[in-house]
Scaffold this motif. Structure first.
Motif, mmCIF file in Angstrom:
data_model
loop_
_atom_site.group_PDB
_atom_site.id
_atom_site.type_symbol
_atom_site.label_atom_id
_atom_site.label_comp_id
_atom_site.label_asym_id
_atom_site.label_seq_id
_atom_site.Cartn_x
_atom_site.Cartn_y
_atom_site.Cartn_z
ATOM 1 N N ASN A 272 0.822 -1.203 0.000
ATOM 2 C CA ASN A 272 0.000 0.000 0.000
ATOM 3 C C ASN A 272 0.859 1.258 0.000
ATOM 4 O O ASN A 272 0.520 2.268 -0.623
ATOM 5 C CB ASN A 272 -0.933 0.008 1.208
ATOM 6 C CG ASN A 272 -1.981 -1.086 1.142
ATOM 7 O OD1 ASN A 272 -2.313 -1.573 0.063
ATOM 8 N ND2 ASN A 272 -2.494 -1.497 2.288
ATOM 9 N N GLU A 275 2.168 1.749 -3.505
ATOM 10 C CA GLU A 275 1.075 2.184 -4.375
ATOM 11 C C GLU A 275 0.726 3.646 -4.111
ATOM 12 O O GLU A 275 0.434 4.398 -5.050
ATOM 13 C CB GLU A 275 -0.144 1.299 -4.163
ATOM 14 C CG GLU A 275 -1.243 1.521 -5.191
ATOM 15 C CD GLU A 275 -2.306 0.441 -5.140
ATOM 16 O OE1 GLU A 275 -3.261 0.536 -5.936
ATOM 17 O OE2 GLU A 275 -2.188 -0.475 -4.306
ATOM 18 N N SER A 276 0.763 4.073 -2.833
ATOM 19 C CA SER A 276 0.445 5.467 -2.527
ATOM 20 C C SER A 276 1.517 6.404 -3.064
ATOM 21 O O SER A 276 1.213 7.486 -3.591
ATOM 22 C CB SER A 276 0.288 5.653 -1.016
ATOM 23 O OG SER A 276 1.510 5.365 -0.345
ATOM 24 N N SER A 279 1.088 6.685 -6.728
ATOM 25 C CA SER A 279 -0.043 7.531 -7.131
ATOM 26 C C SER A 279 0.321 9.005 -7.121
ATOM 27 O O SER A 279 -0.302 9.814 -7.812
ATOM 28 C CB SER A 279 -1.237 7.275 -6.204
ATOM 29 O OG SER A 279 -0.938 7.664 -4.869
#
Length: 639
Positions: A272, A275-276, A279
């Motif tokens: 996570n 992925e953050s 982004s």
């Protein structure tokens, strides 16, 4: 009983490792199949402490040990490569900083299964392609069967990691498989519905262990310590069956209660987090991965990403880290293609051609990197720049692979269903084109078109070279009288052992290409030391982590190749201390190899020392088999 001493005495008594075709153990016996029964000393083995008797039956040479046979068998694996279960304990690896030790740990666990992962990942990529173009309906039973074939390995990944982790930590691999099997057992998975689950009143936090990575590795590490403790406290009469029972009884509930949830949430947190960050700026993340990936490969740092990628595949079915890798890999292949087109060096072209093909199709760039682009420096930089540009474009479209694949043209279809496949194609195409154009236009310092030719014997008299000191004149009277002088020269090159160990005949090397003499005359060497030294003085014309090519001043060309098929290790367990093009003295350190690490990875460290231009020398004299010290003469080349 001193188990290590018993194992060593038994191995010596059966005639040594070379005399053993295979060995297994049952409940009480070591069962050998010998190459030559006459080399075994039955009386000496029976006199060994810990050996009950020797029985010969059914073509087997059976050494009866009793209840302690598993322990003796394990010790046998520590002093030979016969058992296939040589364990590398956590403190037996290379010392150094935490990063190096972590990378060594990860590589030793994942490297044995990477090719299987890559192969099934390729099948999944091809399956995605045929569904996309309409050749196969995803609702058919045929698709279900093919998808199961492509997905089963990643689905049951904990069981595979149980085996490799057990070998790394020195645990019983079958007990490890039992623990992993319990984690993915259908009835256990059926409990993961959101309803409360308890174990004797203790709450169990259920998570999915399908395709998981970290829980089983930690569980097996705990298992290894528990087994060693049980081995010390349990009597040998009950140890063999009671220890596995207690380990499974303790660790399966313990893993479900604590290890599994904690490590699963930790892995999800890492995924996570990436992925953050991705982004925030996918293009920047993709550019960094695309540009630096091949640099990571050179230094072995890419192993640090393997558990993250496999964990992502298990958690969400894809990993954003994989999208930019196609540009990174194919850019290096394109740079190698540029070298193939532009170079005038025939030897370099012979390397660049096949390495370009393997890089484009299979995503295997080590031959291109070590043999071509990094060797010339600038093409490698061009590939890094192009990989960064293409990787940024691919990541900006959210592209990612659905399986664990080696990034290449035939696996790029694995990114069809995640993000923008069009952006992936554009990014990869830009990377290929940019690397090729930069290599062709900006160029590089080419190698000489051909190696300098040796001075012909008949021309020695008219050439002022150092070799003249080795010349011997014949027909002096004719020369003195104004006739033609015929000059000959004899140079003897003594080739030293590059490693300590035991010399074997080349025919005994377990690789047909080497043993047949197709690459030249020489010897095999079973190493006992990991330091690789120059066998002669000369120029390093080729340097790879596992192989060195040396040309002497007299034109003798030598190859030192450490291990069988060790190119597959991609430099893992090898450290290079020399650079291509350098001039080295005989005995100078060329590099080091972690022999235990090579064996643990499933490869034979047998080393070959070859004269590769045998046809150009009159004679190569090979030393007799036996123990040899570093630098001792193993070959004598007569020029």
């Amino acid at each position: 009983m001193k188990y290590d001493a018993t194992a060593a005495a038994v191995l010596d008594g059966v005639g040594g490792e070379s005399n053993v075709s295979s060995v297994v153990h049952c409940a009480t016996r070591l069962r050998f199949k010998l190459v030559d029964r006459d080399k075994a000393d039955k009386a000496a083995i029976e006199a060994t402490p810990g050996v009950i008797t020797v029985v010969e039956s059914g073509g087997q040479f059976q050494v009866v040990i009793g209840n302690d046979v598993p322990t003796v068998y394990a010790e046998l694996g520590k002093i030979s490569s016969l058992t296939g279960e040589r364990a590398q304990t956590a403190d037996a690896g290379p010392k150094g900083n935490i990063l190096n030790r972590a990378i060594d740990l990860i590589s030793s666990i994942f490297s044995p299964i990477l090719w299987a992962l890559a192969g099934t990942g390729l099948l999944k990529a091809l399956l995605a392609l045929v569904v996309t173009v309409g050749w196969l309906d995803a609702t058919t039973q045929s698709y279900t069967i093919l998808y199961a074939a492509s997905d089963a390995l990643i689905h049951f990944l904990p069981i595979l990691l149980a085996v490799t982790s057990a070998k790394r930590f020195g645990a019983n691999q079958f007990v490890s498989m039992a623990i992993a099997g319990a984690l993915v057992y259908p009835d256990i998975m059926a409990l993961n519905t959101g309803d409360p689950v308890s174990f004797f009143g203790l709450p169990v936090v259920m998570v999915s262990y399908v395709s998981s990575v970290i829980p089983i590795i930690v569980a097996v590490w705990v298992q290894s310590h528990l087994e060693r403790w049980l081995h010390r406290v349990l009597p040998s009469t009950v140890r063999n069956f009671l220890s596995p029972m207690l380990v499974v009884l303790v660790l399966v509930p313990l893993t479900l209660l604590t290890i599994g949830p904690a490590t699963t949430y930790a892995g999800q947190g890492i995924s996570n987090g990436i992925e953050s960050l991705w982004s925030l700026s996918p293009a920047v993340g993709g550019a960094l991965m695309g540009g630096l990936w091949q640099v990571f490969v050179i230094f072995g740092l890419h192993w640090a990403f393997v558990p993250i990628i496999t964990n992502d595949l298990g958690v969400q079915g894809y990993s954003l880290l994989t999208g930019p890798l196609f540009a990174a890999v194919l850019a290096q292949a394109a740079a190698a293609l540029g070298v193939f087109i532009r170079t005038r060096n025939a030897e370099l072209r012979q390397i660049a051609g096949p390495s370009t093909v393997s890089g484009f199709l299979a995503g295997v760039t080590e031959p291109a990197i070590y043999g071509v682009t990094l060797r010339l420096k600038k093409p490698f930089v061009y590939g890094v720049i192009a990989g960064a540009v293409g990787g940024g474009i691919a990541a900006a479209g959210g592209s990612a692979a659905e399986g664990f694949v080696l990034p290449g043209l035939i696996t790029i279809t694995s990114t069809i269903n995640v993000g923008s496949f069009t952006m992936q194609l554009i990014g990869t195409g830009v990377a290929i084109a940019l690397a090729l154009v930069l290599t062709l236009t900006l160029g590089f310092k080419d190698l000489p078109a051909s190696a300098p030719a040796a001075v012909p014997a008949e021309d020695v008299a008219t050439n002022d070279t150092p070799a003249d000191d080795a010349a011997t004149a014949t027909g002096s009277a004719a020369a003195a009288g104004g006739g033609t002088a015929t000059m000959t020269r004899t140079a003897v090159v003594e080739v030293g052992a590059p490693l300590e160990g035991r010399v074997i005949a080349l025919a005994e090397v377990p690789d047909q290409v080497f043993s047949s003499g197709a690459l030249g005359e020489g010897v095999g060497l079973v190493p006992t030391s990991g330091e690789i030294h120059a066998p002669v003085a000369g120029e390093l014309v080729s340097v790879m982590p596992h192989a060195f090519g040396i040309r002497t001043a007299d034109g003798v060309e030598l190859l030192v190749h450490v291990g069988i098929d060790t190119v597959q290790l991609k430099g893992q367990h090898f450290t290079t201390a020399a650079t291509q093009g350098a001039t080295v003295a005989q005995g100078e350190l060329l590099g080091t190899v972690d022999l235990d690490g090579v064996r643990d990875a499933g490869y034979d460290p047998t080393t070959v020392v070859l004269v590769t231009n045998t046809s150009e020398v009159p004679s190569v004299v090979v030393t007799d088999p036996g123990a040899v010290q570093l630098g001792s003469t193993v070959l004598t080349v007569v020029q």
